[in-house]
Design a protein around this motif. Structure first.
Motif, PDB file in Angstrom:
ATOM      1  N   ARG A 197      53.047  41.736  32.450  1.00  0.00           N
ATOM      2  CA  ARG A 197      51.642  42.009  32.118  1.00  0.00           C
ATOM      3  C   ARG A 197      50.982  42.926  33.141  1.00  0.00           C
ATOM      4  NH1 ARG A 197      50.566  38.176  28.027  1.00  0.00           N
ATOM      5  NH2 ARG A 197      52.641  37.513  27.335  1.00  0.00           N
ATOM      6  N   ASP A 198      51.768  43.394  34.120  1.00  0.00           N
ATOM      7  CA  ASP A 198      51.240  44.280  35.172  1.00  0.00           C
ATOM      8  C   ASP A 198      50.056  43.648  35.907  1.00  0.00           C
ATOM      9  OD1 ASP A 198      53.101  46.263  34.874  1.00  0.00           O
ATOM     10  OD2 ASP A 198      51.900  47.432  33.470  1.00  0.00           O
ATOM     11  N   VAL A 199      50.204  42.354  36.233  1.00  0.00           N
ATOM     12  CA  VAL A 199      49.138  41.613  36.902  1.00  0.00           C
ATOM     13  C   VAL A 199      49.639  41.076  38.239  1.00  0.00           C
ATOM     14  CG1 VAL A 199      47.675  39.545  36.800  1.00  0.00           C
ATOM     15  CG2 VAL A 199      48.009  40.956  34.752  1.00  0.00           C
ATOM     16  N   MET A 200      48.882  41.325  39.287  1.00  0.00           N
ATOM     17  CA  MET A 200      49.095  40.717  40.594  1.00  0.00           C
ATOM     18  C   MET A 200      47.984  39.685  40.823  1.00  0.00           C
ATOM     19  SD  MET A 200      50.692  40.913  43.758  1.00  0.00           S
ATOM     20  CE  MET A 200      51.114  42.566  44.375  1.00  0.00           C
ATOM     21  N   VAL A 201      48.360  38.563  41.470  1.00  0.00           N
ATOM     22  CA  VAL A 201      47.389  37.537  41.850  1.00  0.00           C
ATOM     23  C   VAL A 201      47.526  37.328  43.354  1.00  0.00           C
ATOM     24  CG1 VAL A 201      46.494  35.228  41.385  1.00  0.00           C
ATOM     25  CG2 VAL A 201      47.834  36.413  39.629  1.00  0.00           C
ATOM     26  N   THR A 202      46.393  37.266  44.080  1.00  0.00           N
ATOM     27  CA  THR A 202      46.437  36.983  45.507  1.00  0.00           C
ATOM     28  C   THR A 202      45.480  35.844  45.839  1.00  0.00           C
ATOM     29  OG1 THR A 202      44.740  38.607  46.120  1.00  0.00           O
ATOM     30  CG2 THR A 202      47.011  39.382  46.035  1.00  0.00           C
ATOM     31  N   SER A 203      45.784  35.157  46.955  1.00  0.00           N
ATOM     32  CA  SER A 203      44.964  34.024  47.384  1.00  0.00           C
ATOM     33  C   SER A 203      44.452  34.272  48.794  1.00  0.00           C
ATOM     34  CB  SER A 203      45.768  32.722  47.307  1.00  0.00           C
ATOM     35  OG  SER A 203      46.884  32.755  48.183  1.00  0.00           O
ATOM     36  N   GLU A 204      43.706  33.300  49.344  1.00  0.00           N
ATOM     37  CA  GLU A 204      43.003  33.501  50.610  1.00  0.00           C
ATOM     38  C   GLU A 204      43.209  32.336  51.572  1.00  0.00           C
ATOM     39  OE1 GLU A 204      39.064  35.978  49.085  1.00  0.00           O
ATOM     40  OE2 GLU A 204      38.864  33.832  49.522  1.00  0.00           O
ATOM     41  N   TRP A 205      43.415  32.669  52.848  1.00  0.00           N
ATOM     42  CA  TRP A 205      43.416  31.667  53.921  1.00  0.00           C
ATOM     43  C   TRP A 205      42.339  32.061  54.926  1.00  0.00           C
ATOM     44  CZ3 TRP A 205      48.069  30.584  57.755  1.00  0.00           C
ATOM     45  CH2 TRP A 205      47.797  29.422  58.496  1.00  0.00           C
ATOM     46  N   PHE A 231      42.578  39.115  41.216  1.00  0.00           N
ATOM     47  CA  PHE A 231      43.471  39.624  40.180  1.00  0.00           C
ATOM     48  C   PHE A 231      43.467  41.146  40.241  1.00  0.00           C
ATOM     49  CE2 PHE A 231      42.324  35.407  38.993  1.00  0.00           C
ATOM     50  CZ  PHE A 231      43.483  34.874  38.452  1.00  0.00           C
ATOM     51  N   TRP A 232      44.677  41.714  40.106  1.00  0.00           N
ATOM     52  CA  TRP A 232      44.883  43.131  40.337  1.00  0.00           C
ATOM     53  C   TRP A 232      45.669  43.754  39.185  1.00  0.00           C
ATOM     54  CZ3 TRP A 232      43.699  44.892  45.508  1.00  0.00           C
ATOM     55  CH2 TRP A 232      43.393  43.871  46.416  1.00  0.00           C
ATOM     56  N   ASP A 233      45.451  45.034  38.992  1.00  0.00           N
ATOM     57  CA  ASP A 233      46.326  45.843  38.143  1.00  0.00           C
ATOM     58  C   ASP A 233      47.548  46.174  39.003  1.00  0.00           C
ATOM     59  OD1 ASP A 233      47.629  48.185  37.014  1.00  0.00           O
ATOM     60  OD2 ASP A 233      45.870  48.403  35.719  1.00  0.00           O
ATOM     61  N   LEU A 234      48.693  45.610  38.648  1.00  0.00           N
ATOM     62  CA  LEU A 234      49.879  45.695  39.495  1.00  0.00           C
ATOM     63  C   LEU A 234      50.375  47.133  39.637  1.00  0.00           C
ATOM     64  CD1 LEU A 234      52.136  44.262  41.079  1.00  0.00           C
ATOM     65  CD2 LEU A 234      53.306  43.859  38.894  1.00  0.00           C
ATOM     66  N   ARG A 235      50.386  47.889  38.563  1.00  0.00           N
ATOM     67  CA  ARG A 235      50.924  49.246  38.618  1.00  0.00           C
ATOM     68  C   ARG A 235      49.931  50.227  39.239  1.00  0.00           C
ATOM     69  NH1 ARG A 235      55.402  48.100  39.581  1.00  0.00           N
ATOM     70  NH2 ARG A 235      56.127  46.401  38.272  1.00  0.00           N
ATOM     71  N   ARG A 236      48.667  50.049  38.933  1.00  0.00           N
ATOM     72  CA  ARG A 236      47.665  50.964  39.505  1.00  0.00           C
ATOM     73  C   ARG A 236      47.228  50.523  40.898  1.00  0.00           C
ATOM     74  NH1 ARG A 236      46.439  50.937  33.965  1.00  0.00           N
ATOM     75  NH2 ARG A 236      46.346  53.033  33.035  1.00  0.00           N
ATOM     76  N   ARG A 237      47.612  49.302  41.288  1.00  0.00           N
ATOM     77  CA  ARG A 237      47.331  48.775  42.622  1.00  0.00           C
ATOM     78  C   ARG A 237      45.822  48.704  42.879  1.00  0.00           C
ATOM     79  NH1 ARG A 237      49.888  52.257  46.735  1.00  0.00           N
ATOM     80  NH2 ARG A 237      49.506  53.969  45.301  1.00  0.00           N
ATOM     81  N   ARG A 238      45.095  48.291  41.861  1.00  0.00           N
ATOM     82  CA  ARG A 238      43.634  48.232  41.954  1.00  0.00           C
ATOM     83  C   ARG A 238      43.127  46.826  41.673  1.00  0.00           C
ATOM     84  NH1 ARG A 238      41.395  53.186  42.314  1.00  0.00           N
ATOM     85  NH2 ARG A 238      42.757  54.974  41.829  1.00  0.00           N
ATOM     86  N   HIS A 239      42.115  46.430  42.431  1.00  0.00           N
ATOM     87  CA  HIS A 239      41.469  45.136  42.244  1.00  0.00           C
ATOM     88  C   HIS A 239      40.720  45.136  40.916  1.00  0.00           C
ATOM     89  CE1 HIS A 239      38.545  41.874  42.884  1.00  0.00           C
ATOM     90  NE2 HIS A 239      39.395  41.405  43.786  1.00  0.00           N
TER      91      HIS A 239
END
Length: 468
Positions: A197-205, A231-239
């Motif tokens: 789905r070309d989705v990146m997910v990141t978390s926070e510490w 949540f990010w666009d994985l291919r475009r590397r954009r938030h």
């Protein structure tokens, strides 16, 4: 191996991975809190038919001091078979091992002798800083086109922002920062993706200054640690979007997306609520054309005699669960939740991710309980199930007991020790049983503390798949 033949430990789908042969070795990160001895990768025999089962059968010291090994991962995995960026000629051969305090990155070759990984490359902190602008590397994931590495801090003594660096598959050089547009993201921790789905997910510490000297009570009660998913666009590397869990829910750490690439949900564990010291598990999911997160599990704090508590917890008269790791079986059925504070590993059936059902629990250690292992029934254990790793077939679960040096010292001021345990899983009905034969601990790890485990040939948190 013919370099045009895919590595036999790569699997096109999670269904294929579940049928994989059982692992024979486990690699364990071991570190010296005092930074007076080198950190190491310990190799543990996990073959129940071996005469050395449960023993440390290999050891590789690193060439520097003060690294504090934490998380590490493979250079390549099943994502190399994804058609969008296929690299089937790479091998699951190298361990990429960051030093969380030193910002060095080690590359260890396991091919010649899997019990004696060899350090073949060292990337100094300056290289990560110069080429990606980051420091304090944390989590490693093998992507289709390279090695992704999260980092908590910025370069040149900047406390942030943290983010993700990309390393080359074969040369291991730092290509650069992954983000093209980070938007409002500043704090970093874990990351994962939905590849199809070309989705990146990141978390926070938190930034290095917020964590390196231990948990800061003023920051916690001031709700200053991370409390959002990005949540990010994985291919475009954009938030694309931020989902705030509410600032009372401090430190959403480990991310575990569904392994089935047709699914777009995943789980995140929240360490603590400042309102009642509970921990929680949330599911991220699609809600129309937006992302959302829903709390599906709450684990309450346990009342305790203040005299038995470390200074940080005495005013509260309770032990928080402190959920610091979670892991999802490859078939997406069972979620494992480490409650490091209470010393409990919980198993939930998450076949319906919005309605988990607890199916198993085992206690070891704990701030107050100090529950012993059956292999050493008179030894009160410090620490608790912390890092948890699940075999590809879902039948075995491995846990280690150290969280992070400075935090160990706060919550277990009389010493955290070192131990690893294995649990056998009833994959039909659910349930966990401690393996009485498997308990490397103490001097087995030469006096070092132990953190993450990686399994030979891959495990439930190292691979991602592009075929259902």
């Amino acid at each position: 191996m013919n370099r045009w033949t895919p590595d036999p430990t790569f699997y096109a789908s999670p269904r294929d991975a579940v049928q994989a042969p059982a692992e024979k070795l486990a690699y364990v990160a071991a570190f010296d809190r005092a930074a007076q001895r080198p950190d190491a990768i310990a190799v543990v025999d996990v073959d129940p038919d071996s005469p050395r089962y449960g023993g440390v059968v290999g050891w590789t010291d690193l060439p520097h001091l003060g690294d504090e090994l934490h998380h590490f991962g493979w250079n390549a995995c099943s994502s190399a078979l994804c058609p969008t960026a296929a690299h089937p000629h790479v091998e699951r051969r190298y361990l990429i091992v960051p030093g969380l305090r030193s910002s060095r990155i080690y590359v260890l070759d396991t091919k010649a002798d899997p019990t004696r990984p060899e350090v073949v490359k060292v990337l100094q902190a300056e290289e990560l800083a110069k080429h990606a602008g980051y420091s304090r590397p944390h989590t490693v994931h093998c992507g289709p086109e390279g090695i992704y590495l999260s980092a908590l801090g910025g370069a040149d003594d900047r406390d942030g922002p943290g983010g993700i660096a990309l390393l080359d598959h074969t040369s291991f050089e730092v290509r650069g920062a992954w983000e093209a547009d980070r938007g409002p993201q500043f704090l970093a921790y874990d990351f994962w993706w939905h590849l199809t789905r070309d989705v990146m997910v990141t978390s926070e510490w938190g930034t290095p200054s917020m964590i390196e000297d231990g948990l800061v009570g003023e920051l916690l009660l001031g709700r200053k640690y991370g409390h959002a998913l990005h949540f990010w666009d994985l291919r475009r590397r954009r938030h694309v979007q931020t989902v705030d869990l509410g600032d009372q829910h401090q430190m959403p750490l480990e991310l575990r997306p569904a392994h089935d690439p047709t699914k777009t949900y995943g789980f995140v564990g929240v360490v603590i609520s400042v309102e009642d010291l509970s921990a929680s598990i949330w599911v991220w999911h699609r809600d129309g054309d937006r992302w959302a997160a829903t709390k599906v599990i709450t684990i309450p704090a346990e009342p305790a005699d203040p005299a038995l508590l470390p200074e940080l917890l005495k005013p509260f008269g309770a032990v928080p669960p402190l959920v610091t790791d979670i892991d999802l079986s490859v078939d997406d059925r069972f979620l494992y939740v480490s409650c490091w504070g209470t010393g409990e590993l919980k198993q939930y059936d998450v076949s319906d991710p919005f309605h988990p059902v607890e199916t198993g629990s085992v206690r070891l250690g704990g701030i107050v309980g100090r529950t012993p292992h059956p292999a050493a029934p008179t030894q009160r254990l410090a620490g608790g199930p912390q890092m948890v790793e699940v075999s590809r077939d879902g039948r075995r679960v491995y846990v280690t007991n150290s969280l992070y040096g400075a935090w160990d010292d706060q919550f277990y001021p009389d010493g955290v020790g070192a131990w690893q345990a294995k649990l056998d899983v009833d994959v039909t009905a659910g349930g966990l049983t401690l393996d009485h034969r498997f308990f490397p601990h103490g001097d087995d790890f030469r006096g070092l503390r132990v953190h993450q485990t990686r399994l030979q040939g891959g495990d439930a948190s190292s691979d991602s798949y592009c075929f259902p």
